[in-house]
Design a protein around this motif. Sequence first.
Motif, PDB file in Angstrom:
ATOM      1  N   GLN A   1       0.858  -1.178   0.000  1.00 18.31           N
ATOM      2  CA  GLN A   1       0.000   0.000   0.000  1.00 18.31           C
ATOM      3  C   GLN A   1       0.895   1.229   0.000  1.00 18.31           C
ATOM      4  N   ILE A   2       0.689   2.121  -0.959  1.00 19.26           N
ATOM      5  CA  ILE A   2       1.437   3.377  -1.008  1.00 19.26           C
ATOM      6  C   ILE A   2       0.470   4.504  -0.680  1.00 19.26           C
ATOM      7  N   ILE A   3       0.829   5.257   0.349  1.00 20.02           N
ATOM      8  CA  ILE A   3      -0.016   6.355   0.821  1.00 20.02           C
ATOM      9  C   ILE A   3       0.760   7.654   0.656  1.00 20.02           C
ATOM     10  N   GLU A   4       0.154   8.592  -0.060  1.00 22.84           N
ATOM     11  CA  GLU A   4       0.750   9.919  -0.215  1.00 22.84           C
ATOM     12  C   GLU A   4       0.048  10.877   0.732  1.00 22.84           C
ATOM     13  N   VAL A   5       0.835  11.657   1.470  1.00 21.96           N
ATOM     14  CA  VAL A   5       0.260  12.600   2.424  1.00 21.96           C
ATOM     15  C   VAL A   5       0.679  14.027   2.071  1.00 21.96           C
ATOM     16  N   TYR A   6       0.033  14.938   2.734  1.00 22.68           N
ATOM     17  CA  TYR A   6       0.247  16.377   2.567  1.00 22.68           C
ATOM     18  C   TYR A   6       1.733  16.742   2.567  1.00 22.68           C
ATOM     19  N   GLU A   7       2.108  17.622   1.637  1.00 22.43           N
ATOM     20  CA  GLU A   7       3.464  18.168   1.619  1.00 22.43           C
ATOM     21  C   GLU A   7       3.386  19.667   1.851  1.00 22.43           C
ATOM     22  N   GLY A   8       4.012  20.126   2.950  1.00 24.20           N
ATOM     23  CA  GLY A   8       4.020  21.544   3.273  1.00 24.20           C
ATOM     24  C   GLY A   8       4.846  22.334   2.275  1.00 24.20           C
TER      25      GLY A   8
ATOM     26  N   LYS B   1       6.965  20.604   8.604  1.00 25.82           N
ATOM     27  CA  LYS B   1       7.282  19.304   9.201  1.00 25.82           C
ATOM     28  C   LYS B   1       6.208  18.866  10.192  1.00 25.82           C
ATOM     29  N   LYS B   2       5.662  19.812  10.938  1.00 24.92           N
ATOM     30  CA  LYS B   2       4.612  19.488  11.910  1.00 24.92           C
ATOM     31  C   LYS B   2       3.355  18.996  11.196  1.00 24.92           C
ATOM     32  N   LYS B   3       2.926  19.700  10.155  1.00 23.51           N
ATOM     33  CA  LYS B   3       1.725  19.289   9.413  1.00 23.51           C
ATOM     34  C   LYS B   3       1.953  17.960   8.698  1.00 23.51           C
ATOM     35  N   GLU B   4       3.135  17.782   8.137  1.00 27.09           N
ATOM     36  CA  GLU B   4       3.451  16.514   7.468  1.00 27.09           C
ATOM     37  C   GLU B   4       3.449  15.369   8.479  1.00 27.09           C
ATOM     38  N   ALA B   5       4.025  15.623   9.663  1.00 22.58           N
ATOM     39  CA  ALA B   5       4.059  14.590  10.706  1.00 22.58           C
ATOM     40  C   ALA B   5       2.639  14.197  11.119  1.00 22.58           C
ATOM     41  N   GLU B   6       1.749  15.157  11.251  1.00 26.73           N
ATOM     42  CA  GLU B   6       0.355  14.859  11.593  1.00 26.73           C
ATOM     43  C   GLU B   6      -0.289  13.983  10.515  1.00 26.73           C
ATOM     44  N   ALA B   7      -0.017  14.303   9.260  1.00 29.13           N
ATOM     45  CA  ALA B   7      -0.576  13.525   8.150  1.00 29.13           C
ATOM     46  C   ALA B   7      -0.007  12.112   8.143  1.00 29.13           C
TER      47      ALA B   7
ATOM     48  N   TYR C   1       1.253  10.466  10.773  1.00 27.97           N
ATOM     49  CA  TYR C   1       0.741   9.786  11.968  1.00 27.97           C
ATOM     50  C   TYR C   1      -0.664   9.237  11.778  1.00 27.97           C
ATOM     51  N   SER C   2      -1.464   9.916  10.988  1.00 31.09           N
ATOM     52  CA  SER C   2      -2.847   9.470  10.797  1.00 31.09           C
ATOM     53  C   SER C   2      -2.924   8.118  10.080  1.00 31.09           C
ATOM     54  N   HIS C   3      -1.825   7.672   9.497  1.00 29.32           N
ATOM     55  CA  HIS C   3      -1.802   6.395   8.778  1.00 29.32           C
ATOM     56  C   HIS C   3      -0.982   5.318   9.496  1.00 29.32           C
ATOM     57  N   ILE C   4      -0.480   5.639  10.674  1.00 27.73           N
ATOM     58  CA  ILE C   4       0.309   4.682  11.444  1.00 27.73           C
ATOM     59  C   ILE C   4      -0.542   4.151  12.591  1.00 27.73           C
ATOM     60  N   HIS C   5      -0.595   2.835  12.701  1.00 25.90           N
ATOM     61  CA  HIS C   5      -1.340   2.192  13.785  1.00 25.90           C
ATOM     62  C   HIS C   5      -0.378   1.824  14.917  1.00 25.90           C
ATOM     63  N   ASN C   6      -0.907   1.655  16.099  1.00 29.24           N
ATOM     64  CA  ASN C   6      -0.079   1.330  17.267  1.00 29.24           C
ATOM     65  C   ASN C   6       0.748   0.066  17.082  1.00 29.24           C
TER      66      ASN C   6
ATOM     67  N   SER D   1       6.844 -11.631  13.075  1.00 23.81           N
ATOM     68  CA  SER D   1       6.019 -10.524  13.547  1.00 23.81           C
ATOM     69  C   SER D   1       4.759 -10.380  12.696  1.00 23.81           C
ATOM     70  N   PRO D   2       3.612 -10.262  13.336  1.00 14.81           N
ATOM     71  CA  PRO D   2       2.376 -10.046  12.584  1.00 14.81           C
ATOM     72  C   PRO D   2       2.173  -8.574  12.207  1.00 14.81           C
ATOM     73  N   LYS D   3       3.061  -7.711  12.668  1.00 16.07           N
ATOM     74  CA  LYS D   3       2.899  -6.283  12.451  1.00 16.07           C
ATOM     75  C   LYS D   3       3.122  -5.911  10.984  1.00 16.07           C
ATOM     76  N   THR D   4       2.379  -4.902  10.541  1.00 16.47           N
ATOM     77  CA  THR D   4       2.602  -4.354   9.205  1.00 16.47           C
ATOM     78  C   THR D   4       3.926  -3.608   9.211  1.00 16.47           C
ATOM     79  N   LEU D   5       4.703  -3.817   8.178  1.00 18.17           N
ATOM     80  CA  LEU D   5       5.977  -3.127   8.009  1.00 18.17           C
ATOM     81  C   LEU D   5       5.683  -1.816   7.290  1.00 18.17           C
ATOM     82  N   VAL D   6       5.976  -0.701   7.954  1.00 15.60           N
ATOM     83  CA  VAL D   6       5.665   0.620   7.413  1.00 15.60           C
ATOM     84  C   VAL D   6       6.960   1.388   7.177  1.00 15.60           C
ATOM     85  N   PHE D   7       7.197   1.765   5.927  1.00 13.55           N
ATOM     86  CA  PHE D   7       8.335   2.620   5.587  1.00 13.55           C
ATOM     87  C   PHE D   7       7.813   4.039   5.434  1.00 13.55           C
ATOM     88  N   VAL D   8       8.569   5.016   5.960  1.00  8.60           N
ATOM     89  CA  VAL D   8       8.157   6.416   5.884  1.00  8.60           C
ATOM     90  C   VAL D   8       9.255   7.223   5.196  1.00  8.60           C
TER      91      VAL D   8
END
Length: 153
Positions: free
Chosen positions: A34-41, A50-56, A58-63, A93-100
């Motif tokens: 899955q490729i997710i594109e988020v807001y670019e300041g 960087k703060k707005k990008e980090a919020e965007a 974070y909204s796609h990262i699960h615990n 590991s059952p966790k999703t591997l997330v690259f940022v």
Amino acid sequence: MQIKLICVGDINHKYLREGINDYKQRIGNFLDLQIIEVYEGKSSDINKNKKKEAEAIYSHIHNDDYVITLEIEGKNLDSESLAAFMEQHFTYSPKTLVFVIGGSDGLGEEVQKRSNFKLSFGKMTFPHQLMRLVLLEQIYRGLMIINHRKYHK
């Protein structure tokens, strides 16, 4: 097995989109990508960007995600080591591997703190759009190594 790639910004060059789509299809033969594109300041205030990008981001990262951030000061791995890292993760590991991949201003501190592993592709600076293609190629190479397929030399 799932890999999620969270990227700041979109791709605005046809040749990069074509390469990214090619590797996305190749990787799709092995796992769910899955490729997710988020807001670019784009303001002149780097910290605000960087703060707005980090919020965007974070909204796609699960615990329960395992987060790998691309950072210049991260750990350098060769292709075989990245493959071994991925294989161990998929096995144990059952966790999703997330690259940022951050934007041109880098990653916000909050995202860096959330990172489980900081990965570096060296001390050189790469455009974040090009880095997406390079990372996907290395993920594909790693999957080919894991599956004992001829690609990596």
